[in-house]
Structure formats: C-alpha cells, structure tokens
Design a protein around this motif. Structure first.
Motif, short mmCIF file in Angstrom:
data_model
loop_
_atom_site.label_atom_id
_atom_site.label_comp_id
_atom_site.label_asym_id
_atom_site.label_seq_id
_atom_site.Cartn_x
_atom_site.Cartn_y
_atom_site.Cartn_z
N GLN A 48 -44.85 -2.22 -34.86
CA GLN A 48 -45.18 -2.16 -36.28
C GLN A 48 -46.24 -3.21 -36.54
O GLN A 48 -46.35 -4.18 -35.79
CB GLN A 48 -43.95 -2.44 -37.15
CG GLN A 48 -42.90 -1.36 -37.10
CD GLN A 48 -41.73 -1.68 -38.04
OE1 GLN A 48 -41.75 -2.65 -38.77
NE2 GLN A 48 -40.71 -0.85 -37.98
N PRO A 49 -47.00 -3.06 -37.62
CA PRO A 49 -48.05 -4.04 -37.89
C PRO A 49 -47.49 -5.47 -38.02
O PRO A 49 -46.47 -5.69 -38.69
CB PRO A 49 -48.64 -3.57 -39.22
CG PRO A 49 -48.32 -2.11 -39.28
CD PRO A 49 -47.00 -1.96 -38.58
N ASN A 50 -48.16 -6.39 -37.36
CA ASN A 50 -47.90 -7.82 -37.50
C ASN A 50 -46.50 -8.28 -37.07
O ASN A 50 -46.05 -9.35 -37.50
CB ASN A 50 -48.18 -8.29 -38.92
CG ASN A 50 -49.63 -8.03 -39.30
OD1 ASN A 50 -50.53 -8.27 -38.51
ND2 ASN A 50 -49.84 -7.50 -40.48
N ILE A 51 -45.84 -7.51 -36.22
CA ILE A 51 -44.52 -7.89 -35.70
C ILE A 51 -44.44 -7.53 -34.23
O ILE A 51 -44.84 -6.44 -33.83
CB ILE A 51 -43.37 -7.18 -36.47
CG1 ILE A 51 -43.40 -7.56 -37.94
CG2 ILE A 51 -42.02 -7.53 -35.86
CD1 ILE A 51 -42.36 -6.82 -38.79
N LEU A 52 -43.90 -8.45 -33.44
CA LEU A 52 -43.65 -8.20 -32.02
C LEU A 52 -42.17 -7.94 -31.80
O LEU A 52 -41.33 -8.66 -32.34
CB LEU A 52 -44.08 -9.41 -31.18
CG LEU A 52 -45.57 -9.72 -31.15
CD1 LEU A 52 -45.81 -11.08 -30.49
CD2 LEU A 52 -46.34 -8.63 -30.45
N TYR A 53 -41.89 -6.91 -31.01
CA TYR A 53 -40.51 -6.55 -30.68
C TYR A 53 -40.25 -6.82 -29.22
O TYR A 53 -41.11 -6.58 -28.37
CB TYR A 53 -40.27 -5.06 -30.99
CG TYR A 53 -40.22 -4.80 -32.47
CD1 TYR A 53 -39.02 -4.83 -33.16
CD2 TYR A 53 -41.39 -4.55 -33.18
CE1 TYR A 53 -38.98 -4.61 -34.53
CE2 TYR A 53 -41.36 -4.33 -34.55
CZ TYR A 53 -40.15 -4.36 -35.21
OH TYR A 53 -40.11 -4.16 -36.56
N LEU A 54 -39.06 -7.28 -28.92
CA LEU A 54 -38.69 -7.61 -27.56
C LEU A 54 -38.77 -6.39 -26.66
O LEU A 54 -38.27 -5.32 -27.00
CB LEU A 54 -37.26 -8.18 -27.54
CG LEU A 54 -36.72 -8.65 -26.20
CD1 LEU A 54 -37.55 -9.81 -25.66
CD2 LEU A 54 -35.27 -9.07 -26.36
N GLY A 55 -39.40 -6.57 -25.51
CA GLY A 55 -39.49 -5.53 -24.50
C GLY A 55 -38.79 -5.99 -23.23
O GLY A 55 -37.98 -6.93 -23.27
N PRO A 56 -39.09 -5.38 -22.11
CA PRO A 56 -38.47 -5.79 -20.85
C PRO A 56 -38.73 -7.26 -20.55
O PRO A 56 -39.82 -7.78 -20.81
CB PRO A 56 -39.15 -4.88 -19.82
CG PRO A 56 -39.51 -3.66 -20.59
CD PRO A 56 -39.94 -4.19 -21.94
N PHE A 57 -37.72 -7.92 -19.99
CA PHE A 57 -37.84 -9.34 -19.66
C PHE A 57 -36.84 -9.72 -18.58
O PHE A 57 -35.92 -8.98 -18.28
CB PHE A 57 -37.64 -10.21 -20.91
CG PHE A 57 -36.23 -10.23 -21.44
CD1 PHE A 57 -35.34 -11.23 -21.05
CD2 PHE A 57 -35.80 -9.27 -22.33
CE1 PHE A 57 -34.04 -11.26 -21.55
CE2 PHE A 57 -34.49 -9.29 -22.82
CZ PHE A 57 -33.61 -10.28 -22.43
#
Length: 150
Positions: A48-57
C-alpha cells in the motif's frame, strides 16, 4: 570479510524460479547462513502507499507494518537510497524490533521505477556494515531483481 562475488554466484544459482516469494525466502536464508554477525535478514514489501509490510525473513519476530516516515527501513523506502547505519541507537526514530540489534543496512528494491520493497539486514555489532558490505549487498539485490518476476 565476505566474498560477495562468490555469494553472488551462489545466489544466482539458487534462484532457479522467477517466483518472488520463493526467491525472497531463499535470499534471506542464504544471507543469514553466509554473512557473519547478522541477527536478522528479511524483506519488507510495499503493498500500500507509504507503508512497508513484513515479508519473508530469518530471525526473531519482526515489527509490522512500517510507515515510510519511521525508522531506517522507512527512510530507505522514502528516499529510495541505501541506508547504512553504524549505530541504530543514534537514530531518533529507529524502530527497535530486537534490542540486540546495533547496526543496520537497508537496500531499496526498485523495479521499473516502482518501489517493490526493501532488504533489511540487522547486526548485533556496531559498525558492522562497511562500504564494501553495502556494495556487495546492493549487487546481490541486483541479482535478486534480475532473477525474479514481480
């Protein structure tokens, strides 16, 4: 000192599918296995605009979500420039997911002039990431982009 040329060849061979999820998971696992003094390696994705979401880690559970106006990952996403931080405690808006983290390197992943996400590396050692580490990780991100369908 990490041999990023060798690591690049290993990553290129490992990424044998264009699937972004598989490739990001494999990349995290390889980095955690082969780069010394890391306590976290992972991706945050812009969904989404201006937000980072957790991905693989790989590592301890992580903070989620991260707005572009907060923390080192947010700064990398907002500016689209790599952030190499010697002492995360010197950063006023640092987001402390793991109190053991002392240094951070965050590389933006830009595909077709669009921010896809960032690759975030944390270390329990201050001053962990050198200019050579930054250049090496940036070269690995280029391999990741070239081998992945977004």
């Amino acid at each position: 000192m990490t041999d990023y040329t060798l690591l690049g060849r290993q990553l290129d061979a490992l990424l044998d599918t264009p699937d972004w999820l598989t490739n990001s998971a494999q990349t995290c696992a390889l980095l955690m296995q082969e780069i010394p003094a890391l306590n976290w390696a992972g991706f945050y994705l812009q969904r989404q605009p201006n937000i980072l979401y957790l991905g693989p880690f790989q590592g301890k559970p992580a903070c989620h979500p991260i707005p572009f106006d907060k923390g080192v990952c947010g700064a990398a996403a907002r500016t689209r420039q790599t952030q190499r931080i010697d002492d995360v405690h010197a950063i006023a808006d640092h987001i402390a997911c793991d109190s053991a983290s002392q240094a951070e390197l965050v590389v933006p992943i830009v595909v077709d002039d669009r921010l896809w996400g960032v690759l975030d590396l944390d270390s329990p050692e201050r001053n962990r990431f050198s200019e050579a580490d930054q250049a090496g990780i940036e070269s690995l991100v280029e391999i990741f982009i070239a081998r992945t369908a977004f």
